[in-house]
Design a protein around this motif. Structure first.
Motif, PDB file in Angstrom:
ATOM      1  N   SER A   1       0.843  -1.202   0.000  1.00 19.36           N
ATOM      2  CA  SER A   1       0.000   0.000   0.000  1.00 19.36           C
ATOM      3  C   SER A   1       0.878   1.252   0.000  1.00 19.36           C
ATOM      4  O   SER A   1       0.593   2.223  -0.702  1.00 19.36           O
ATOM      5  CB  SER A   1      -0.923   0.025   1.215  1.00 19.36           C
ATOM      6  OG  SER A   1      -1.709  -1.134   1.241  1.00 19.36           O
ATOM      7  N   GLU A   2       1.949   1.208   0.812  1.00 22.75           N
ATOM      8  CA  GLU A   2       2.832   2.380   0.884  1.00 22.75           C
ATOM      9  C   GLU A   2       3.549   2.606  -0.436  1.00 22.75           C
ATOM     10  O   GLU A   2       3.685   3.741  -0.900  1.00 22.75           O
ATOM     11  CB  GLU A   2       3.845   2.220   2.024  1.00 22.75           C
ATOM     12  CG  GLU A   2       3.214   2.466   3.383  1.00 22.75           C
ATOM     13  CD  GLU A   2       4.136   2.099   4.546  1.00 22.75           C
ATOM     14  OE1 GLU A   2       5.302   1.705   4.294  1.00 22.75           O
ATOM     15  OE2 GLU A   2       3.673   2.200   5.693  1.00 22.75           O
ATOM     16  N   ALA A   3       3.994   1.525  -1.063  1.00 19.59           N
ATOM     17  CA  ALA A   3       4.698   1.669  -2.347  1.00 19.59           C
ATOM     18  C   ALA A   3       3.757   2.269  -3.393  1.00 19.59           C
ATOM     19  O   ALA A   3       4.136   3.163  -4.167  1.00 19.59           O
ATOM     20  CB  ALA A   3       5.223   0.309  -2.818  1.00 19.59           C
ATOM     21  N   ILE A   4       2.504   1.795  -3.417  1.00 22.28           N
ATOM     22  CA  ILE A   4       1.532   2.313  -4.382  1.00 22.28           C
ATOM     23  C   ILE A   4       1.245   3.785  -4.112  1.00 22.28           C
ATOM     24  O   ILE A   4       1.222   4.608  -5.032  1.00 22.28           O
ATOM     25  CB  ILE A   4       0.225   1.480  -4.325  1.00 22.28           C
ATOM     26  CG1 ILE A   4       0.479   0.081  -4.896  1.00 22.28           C
ATOM     27  CG2 ILE A   4      -0.896   2.174  -5.097  1.00 22.28           C
ATOM     28  CD1 ILE A   4      -0.647  -0.907  -4.636  1.00 22.28           C
ATOM     29  N   ALA A   5       1.049   4.131  -2.821  1.00 21.20           N
ATOM     30  CA  ALA A   5       0.722   5.518  -2.481  1.00 21.20           C
ATOM     31  C   ALA A   5       1.872   6.453  -2.844  1.00 21.20           C
ATOM     32  O   ALA A   5       1.642   7.577  -3.321  1.00 21.20           O
ATOM     33  CB  ALA A   5       0.385   5.631  -1.000  1.00 21.20           C
ATOM     34  N   ALA A   6       3.120   6.005  -2.622  1.00 21.84           N
ATOM     35  CA  ALA A   6       4.262   6.872  -2.922  1.00 21.84           C
ATOM     36  C   ALA A   6       4.325   7.167  -4.419  1.00 21.84           C
ATOM     37  O   ALA A   6       4.553   8.314  -4.835  1.00 21.84           O
ATOM     38  CB  ALA A   6       5.561   6.216  -2.445  1.00 21.84           C
ATOM     39  N   ILE A   7       4.084   6.142  -5.219  1.00 25.96           N
ATOM     40  CA  ILE A   7       4.131   6.344  -6.669  1.00 25.96           C
ATOM     41  C   ILE A   7       2.934   7.192  -7.118  1.00 25.96           C
ATOM     42  O   ILE A   7       3.077   8.097  -7.947  1.00 25.96           O
ATOM     43  CB  ILE A   7       4.182   4.994  -7.402  1.00 25.96           C
ATOM     44  CG1 ILE A   7       5.553   4.359  -7.157  1.00 25.96           C
ATOM     45  CG2 ILE A   7       3.919   5.171  -8.903  1.00 25.96           C
ATOM     46  CD1 ILE A   7       5.663   2.918  -7.583  1.00 25.96           C
TER      47      ILE A   7
ATOM     48  N   VAL B   1      -4.057  22.985 -11.409  1.00 26.03           N
ATOM     49  CA  VAL B   1      -3.678  22.218 -10.219  1.00 26.03           C
ATOM     50  C   VAL B   1      -2.586  22.989  -9.487  1.00 26.03           C
ATOM     51  O   VAL B   1      -1.563  23.357 -10.077  1.00 26.03           O
ATOM     52  CB  VAL B   1      -3.185  20.809 -10.609  1.00 26.03           C
ATOM     53  CG1 VAL B   1      -2.750  20.033  -9.370  1.00 26.03           C
ATOM     54  CG2 VAL B   1      -4.278  20.061 -11.364  1.00 26.03           C
ATOM     55  N   VAL B   2      -2.831  23.244  -8.181  1.00 28.41           N
ATOM     56  CA  VAL B   2      -1.854  24.022  -7.413  1.00 28.41           C
ATOM     57  C   VAL B   2      -1.079  23.161  -6.416  1.00 28.41           C
ATOM     58  O   VAL B   2      -0.011  23.538  -5.960  1.00 28.41           O
ATOM     59  CB  VAL B   2      -2.524  25.211  -6.682  1.00 28.41           C
ATOM     60  CG1 VAL B   2      -2.994  26.242  -7.691  1.00 28.41           C
ATOM     61  CG2 VAL B   2      -3.676  24.765  -5.812  1.00 28.41           C
ATOM     62  N   GLU B   3      -1.637  21.993  -6.075  1.00 27.68           N
ATOM     63  CA  GLU B   3      -0.974  21.141  -5.098  1.00 27.68           C
ATOM     64  C   GLU B   3      -1.483  19.719  -5.278  1.00 27.68           C
ATOM     65  O   GLU B   3      -2.582  19.526  -5.808  1.00 27.68           O
ATOM     66  CB  GLU B   3      -1.329  21.651  -3.690  1.00 27.68           C
ATOM     67  CG  GLU B   3      -0.341  21.239  -2.613  1.00 27.68           C
ATOM     68  CD  GLU B   3      -0.813  21.718  -1.237  1.00 27.68           C
ATOM     69  OE1 GLU B   3      -1.208  22.894  -1.122  1.00 27.68           O
ATOM     70  OE2 GLU B   3      -0.788  20.887  -0.318  1.00 27.68           O
ATOM     71  N   ALA B   4      -0.695  18.738  -4.825  1.00 29.97           N
ATOM     72  CA  ALA B   4      -1.120  17.349  -5.021  1.00 29.97           C
ATOM     73  C   ALA B   4      -0.696  16.485  -3.849  1.00 29.97           C
ATOM     74  O   ALA B   4       0.431  16.588  -3.361  1.00 29.97           O
ATOM     75  CB  ALA B   4      -0.508  16.796  -6.307  1.00 29.97           C
ATOM     76  N   GLY B   5      -1.603  15.627  -3.385  1.00 33.49           N
ATOM     77  CA  GLY B   5      -1.278  14.593  -2.394  1.00 33.49           C
ATOM     78  C   GLY B   5      -1.401  13.238  -3.058  1.00 33.49           C
ATOM     79  O   GLY B   5      -1.596  13.137  -4.271  1.00 33.49           O
ATOM     80  N   ALA B   6      -1.336  12.168  -2.264  1.00 36.06           N
ATOM     81  CA  ALA B   6      -1.400  10.817  -2.836  1.00 36.06           C
ATOM     82  C   ALA B   6      -2.787  10.520  -3.391  1.00 36.06           C
ATOM     83  O   ALA B   6      -2.936   9.773  -4.348  1.00 36.06           O
ATOM     84  CB  ALA B   6      -1.021   9.776  -1.789  1.00 36.06           C
ATOM     85  N   LEU B   7      -3.833  11.105  -2.795  1.00 36.37           N
ATOM     86  CA  LEU B   7      -5.194  10.774  -3.201  1.00 36.37           C
ATOM     87  C   LEU B   7      -5.931  11.937  -3.841  1.00 36.37           C
ATOM     88  O   LEU B   7      -6.969  11.736  -4.465  1.00 36.37           O
ATOM     89  CB  LEU B   7      -6.004  10.297  -1.981  1.00 36.37           C
ATOM     90  CG  LEU B   7      -5.505   9.034  -1.290  1.00 36.37           C
ATOM     91  CD1 LEU B   7      -6.307   8.773  -0.023  1.00 36.37           C
ATOM     92  CD2 LEU B   7      -5.613   7.836  -2.225  1.00 36.37           C
ATOM     93  N   THR B   8      -5.436  13.153  -3.674  1.00 38.67           N
ATOM     94  CA  THR B   8      -6.214  14.325  -4.068  1.00 38.67           C
ATOM     95  C   THR B   8      -5.343  15.363  -4.762  1.00 38.67           C
ATOM     96  O   THR B   8      -4.203  15.583  -4.361  1.00 38.67           O
ATOM     97  CB  THR B   8      -6.843  14.995  -2.811  1.00 38.67           C
ATOM     98  OG1 THR B   8      -7.414  13.983  -1.999  1.00 38.67           O
ATOM     99  CG2 THR B   8      -7.917  15.990  -3.193  1.00 38.67           C
TER     100      THR B   8
END
Ligand code: 5AD
Ligand code: SF4
Length: 494
Positions: free
Chosen positions: A406-412, A479-486
């Motif tokens: 899950s962590e590897a997927i989220a990081a990518i 787009v001004v900013e990005a997280g893993a999900l949003t």
């Protein structure tokens, strides 16, 4: 929606019966909830949002993983006190667990009054009436080996309900439409082929009629559903040729998913078209080209890899190697480079070694998925894996692998999302953001504006400030900013 009285399905005296529906699991259940609402309203019942007010509680359940089943049984158990206070409360078990457990569910969960399999939803008003009369009815689909082409009669009844129902999607402007029912893949771990029956494709003219009605009713986005939806095969409608130029090249007499996508995409005023879930083994060059050539087909492909080790894939009966999976992704990206690929994974499948798991991590790093769903293997009764392989990966090992993957997927996914910062994207606005202060820094809220949520064509979630009139419309955002999900977006000033 106002309740309709005495509809086409049943004239039972359901007036004023208040029905609450809970849907667990996949998109198919989300859609089935809309069908349940439709049949019950047609019989005169009222759908209520608050379970505490209901006379009838209906649960659309999922049988894919054991832990989800345990949760349903424990939720049902918790109803016992309420049922003692109100013995006339009707509790219905619907969905895949209904077909899987059948009458056995009545013994395991004594609060349950009726059991209704996925293909029997048209009978629901009758089942509720019988339950109110003191029976404990059980309506099941034919077992797979006994079914007439997968229960043709009940499919026709489902089609009739589905064509005329409310959208029942993720937001009011989105609707799910069934393209295929059942599954014939028999992945070794999976209960779906047993509970949802043999694979059958719906007729294109029925799908098109439903799509037209939904779009006429205000739907902007349609998602075609099937367990392996890219295996779609059906006779063309009487009226004609596929609107897609690719058809002529294949010279075939049946329609595949590319033809169906082209026909649905041609429905006037539809903005976006998606399809889930795709099987890697059925990913064709024609379908890859549909991403490029068919207007409104969104660059978003949910194509589960499940694992990255060939030995595990073989035991899972998936029918492809990791290299073949990668080649299918490459084919899609060659046709349409912007396609966001999303995968499911099972960790801790029987016999999965540390090296096997490393191969899955390696596949994830190479494929750069936009998102991924990771599940711990759970043996399902009746499946080949449960029969043939001991569930031999210890629980804590499964947990560690679940977390690492899950962590590897989220990081990518976060890295991929960051590539959008500074770019403009077209956002279809779905509604108000459920957490309106998610991104407080640097906001310039204007009077009357609020925080909204929407999706890019590649299905990334975007949160942005804007006026409520934008809901249901497409807007260009930076787009001004990005997280893993949003992604966080801003409507440009000019
Ligand atoms: N155990 C764990 N995960 C499973 N899935 C299906 N069956 C099982 C099982 N027995 C997962 C697969 C599938 C997703 C919907 O659920 O990853 O793609
Ligand atoms: Fe289950 Fe495989 Fe069918 Fe998906 S394709 S529903 S995993 S059997």
């Amino acid at each position: 929606m106002a309740p309709r009285r005495g509809g086409a399905y049943n004239d039972l005296p359901m007036d004023a019966l208040r029905v609450h529906i809970t849907a667990y699991g996949c998109q198919m259940n989300r859609l089935d909830a809309a069908l349940v609402a439709e049949v019950m309203q047609a019989a005169g019942a009222l759908i209520v949002a608050d379970a505490a007010e209901a006379d009838v509680l209906l649960y659309l359940t999922c049988a894919v993983r054991g832990h989800a089943e345990d949760r349903v049984f424990s939720n049902l158990g918790a109803l016992a006190a309420r049922k003692r206070r109100r013995p006339d409360l009707v509790v219905g078990l619907l969905g895949c667990m209904a077909q899987e457990h059948g009458a056995g569910a009545l013994a395991r969960a004594p609060v349950v009054d009726l059991v209704c399999a996925p293909g029997r939803l048209a009978d629901l008003p009758d089942l509720v009436a019988r339950a109110r009369a003191g029976e404990r009815p059980v309506a099941l689909d034919p077992r797979r080996e006994e079914s007439d082409a997968g229960g043709a009669a009940s499919d026709a009844a489902l089609d009739r309900i589905e064509v005329g129902r409310a959208p029942g999607g993720e937001w009011p402007g989105q609707a799910y439409v069934v393209a295929m029912r059942g599954c014939d893949n028999f992945c070794a771990y999976c209960v779906v082929p047993y509970v949802r029956g043999p694979e059958r494709s719906r007729r294109p003219d029925v799908i098109l009629e439903e799509a037209r009605r939904l779009v006429d009713g205000g739907v902007r986005e349609i998602t075609l559903l099937g367990q392996a939806v890219n295996r779609y095969q059906a006779a063309p409608p009487q009226s004609g040729a596929s609107p897609w130029r690719g058809r002529a090249e294949s010279g075939g007499r049946t329609w595949d998913l590319a033809d169906l996508l082209a026909a649905v995409a041609a429905v006037p005023d539809l903005a976006r078209l998606r399809f889930v879930t795709s099987h890697p083994g059925a990913m064709t060059p024609r379908l890859a080209l549909a991403f490029r050539d068919v207007p409104h087909v969104m660059p978003h492909l949910h194509m589960p890899a499940q694992a990255g080790s060939d030995a595990v894939l073989r035991r899972m009966n998936r029918g492809y190697t990791a290299a073949e999976y990668a080649a299918r992704v490459a084919m899609v990206r060659e046709a349409a480079p912007e396609v966001a690929v999303v995968s499911d994974f099972i960790v801790g499948f029987p016999g999965e070694t540390a090296a096997d798991f490393e191969a899955t991590l390696d596949l994830v790093r190479r494929m750069r998925f936009a998102a991924g769903f990771v599940f711990k293997y759970s043996p399902r009764p009746g499946t080949a894996a449960a029969r043939e392989f001991p569930d031999d990966v210890p629980a804590d090992q499964k947990r560690r692998r679940h977390q690492a993957l899950s962590e590897a997927i989220a990081a990518i996914a976060a890295e991929e999302n960051r590539r959008f910062v500074g770019r403009r994207v077209r956002v279809l606005v779905e509604g108000a953001s459920p957490r309106p202060n998610l991104h407080a820094a640097g906001r310039r809220l204007r009077p009357g504006w609020g925080q909204l949520r929407g999706r890019t064509p590649c299905h990334r979630l975007v949160v942005l400030d804007g006026p409520p009139e934008l809901i249901g419309r497409e807007v260009e955002a930076e787009v001004v900013e990005a997280g893993a999900l949003t992604l966080f977006g801003r409507i440009p000033e000019e």
